[in-house]
Design a protein around this motif. Structure first.
Motif, short mmCIF file in Angstrom:
data_model
loop_
_atom_site.label_atom_id
_atom_site.label_comp_id
_atom_site.label_asym_id
_atom_site.label_seq_id
_atom_site.Cartn_x
_atom_site.Cartn_y
_atom_site.Cartn_z
N LEU A 84 8.46 6.31 -9.50
CA LEU A 84 9.13 5.22 -8.79
C LEU A 84 10.65 5.31 -8.86
O LEU A 84 11.35 4.47 -8.31
N GLU A 85 11.13 6.32 -9.61
CA GLU A 85 12.57 6.56 -9.75
C GLU A 85 13.28 5.35 -10.36
O GLU A 85 14.29 4.85 -9.84
N VAL A 86 12.73 4.89 -11.47
CA VAL A 86 13.33 3.79 -12.22
C VAL A 86 13.46 4.24 -13.67
O VAL A 86 12.89 5.26 -14.07
N SER A 87 14.18 3.47 -14.47
CA SER A 87 14.39 3.87 -15.86
C SER A 87 13.97 2.81 -16.87
O SER A 87 14.10 3.01 -18.07
N ALA A 88 13.45 1.65 -16.40
CA ALA A 88 13.07 0.59 -17.32
C ALA A 88 11.97 -0.27 -16.71
O ALA A 88 11.78 -0.29 -15.48
N ARG A 89 11.28 -1.00 -17.58
CA ARG A 89 10.18 -1.86 -17.13
C ARG A 89 10.67 -2.92 -16.14
O ARG A 89 10.05 -3.15 -15.10
N ALA A 90 11.77 -3.59 -16.50
CA ALA A 90 12.28 -4.66 -15.63
C ALA A 90 12.65 -4.12 -14.26
O ALA A 90 12.40 -4.76 -13.23
N GLU A 91 13.24 -2.92 -14.24
CA GLU A 91 13.63 -2.31 -12.97
C GLU A 91 12.38 -1.97 -12.15
O GLU A 91 12.35 -2.16 -10.93
N SER A 93 0.81 -1.22 0.00
CA SER A 93 0.00 0.00 0.00
C SER A 93 0.85 1.27 0.00
O SER A 93 0.45 2.28 -0.58
N GLN A 94 2.02 1.25 0.64
CA GLN A 94 2.88 2.43 0.67
C GLN A 94 3.37 2.79 -0.74
O GLN A 94 3.34 3.95 -1.14
N LEU A 95 3.78 1.77 -1.50
CA LEU A 95 4.21 2.01 -2.87
C LEU A 95 3.01 2.34 -3.76
O LEU A 95 3.09 3.19 -4.65
N ALA A 96 1.90 1.66 -3.52
CA ALA A 96 0.71 1.88 -4.34
C ALA A 96 0.23 3.31 -4.25
O ALA A 96 -0.37 3.83 -5.19
N LYS A 99 11.46 -3.58 -8.53
CA LYS A 99 11.24 -2.74 -7.36
C LYS A 99 9.87 -3.03 -6.74
O LYS A 99 9.73 -3.10 -5.52
N LEU A 100 8.87 -3.22 -7.57
CA LEU A 100 7.54 -3.53 -7.07
C LEU A 100 7.53 -4.89 -6.38
O LEU A 100 6.89 -5.08 -5.34
N GLN A 101 8.23 -5.84 -6.94
CA GLN A 101 8.22 -7.19 -6.37
C GLN A 101 8.95 -7.24 -5.04
O GLN A 101 8.66 -8.08 -4.19
N ASP A 102 9.86 -6.31 -4.84
CA ASP A 102 10.56 -6.26 -3.57
C ASP A 102 9.64 -5.88 -2.42
O ASP A 102 9.93 -6.16 -1.25
#
Length: 221
Positions: free
Chosen positions: A204-211, A156-159, A215-218
Motif C-alpha cells: 500500500l506504500e505506507v509506513s505506519a498503521r495509522a497511515e 475493491s480496487q484497493l482490496a 489510506k484505506l478509509q479514503d
C-alpha cells in the motif's frame, strides 16, 4: 401484554451508541422488575460506580452471586444458590434484601453485568424474573457486540492488492485492535501479524498503521 419487555428490546435495538443503550435499559428495567436499585456495570467502564443506581456489591467475584455469573455466564439470584440465612450473613443491607444479576457477554467473555435489587419487605425474585433477565441480557450482549465491532468494507480496487487474510488484518487494524488482539481473533501468532503488516505496508506504500488506515478509509465504499 402489560408487562412485556418488547418495548425495552426495541429501545435496545434502536440505540446508536453505548450511552443510549444504557439509558434505554436504565429508564425501563426498574419498573418492569419492580426493583428499587438497578444498574449496568461494564468491566471497562470506570464511571459505572458513580451511578447512584449501581450495585457494585453484587457484581464482584468474591460474592457468591457474582462468582456464579462470572464462572457460568448465566444469570442467577440469591435464592438459587444460597439459603436466606446465608445471604443475610453476606449482605446485611436492607436495600439488598433480594438481588439478581445477569451477564453481558461479548466475544465469549464477560464484559459486564446487569444488577437488580429489591428492598426489605419486597418479594424474592422468581423464575419469571430470571427468564426475563436472561432475555434482556441476550439482547444487551448482542447489541454491545454490534456497537463494538464496526465492520469495514474496502474498495475493491484497493482490496485487490491484499490477500483475504491481509484484508482481515486490515479490518481489525481499522477497528483499533493491537497485534496481540488481532492474533487472538485470527488464531495466528503476534509475530505473524507483525510480518503481515510489513508486507501490507509495502503493497500500500505506507509506513505506519495509522497511515494505512487513513489510506484505506479514503477509499471506503
Amino acid at each position: 401484554m402489560p408487562n412485556s419487555l418488547h418495548s425495552v428490546f426495541h429501545a435496545i435495538a434502536s440505540a446508536q451508541n453505548e450511552q443510549e443503550l444504557k439509558i434505554a435499559v436504565m429508564d425501563t428495567v426498574g419498573e418492569h422488575f419492580g426493583v428499587q436499585r438497578w444498574g449496568i456495570y461494564l468491566l471497562d467502564d470506570h464511571t459505572a460506580k458513580d451511578n447512584i443506581q449501581d450495585i457494585p456489591d453484587v457484581c464482584i467475584e468474591s460474592n457468591p452471586i457474582g462468582r456464579y455469573v462470572v464462572e457460568r455466564h448465566a444469570p442467577t439470584h440469591e435464592q438459587l444458590i444460597l439459603s436466606p440465612t446465608s445471604w443475610k450473613q453476606l449482605c446485611p443491607r436492607q436495600d439488598h434484601e433480594h438481588v439478581m444479576t445477569g451477564p453481558i457477554i461479548c466475544d465469549g467473555r464477560l464484559i459486564g453485568t446487569l444488577n437488580l435489587a429489591r428492598f426489605s419487605g419486597n418479594p424474592a425474585f422468581d423464575a419469571n424474573d430470571l427468564a426475563d433477565l436472561s432475555a434482556l441480557c441476550l439482547h444487551l450482549s448482542a447489541k454491545l457486540a454490534t456497537l463494538r465491532t464496526k465492520s469495514v468494507t474496502f474498495n475493491s480496487q484497493l482490496a485487490s492488492k491484499l490477500t483475504p487474510r491481509e484484508l482481515e488484518i486490515a479490518e481489525l487494524v481499522a477497528q483499533g485492535l493491537t497485534n496481540a488482539e488481532i492474533g487472538g481473533k485470527l488464531w495466528i501468532s503476534q509475530n505473524s501479524v507483525k510480518q503481515a503488516l510489513k508486507r501490507m505496508f509495502r503493497k500500500l506504500e505506507v509506513s505506519a498503521r495509522a497511515e494505512m488506515v487513513a489510506k484505506l478509509q479514503d477509499v471506503l465504499s
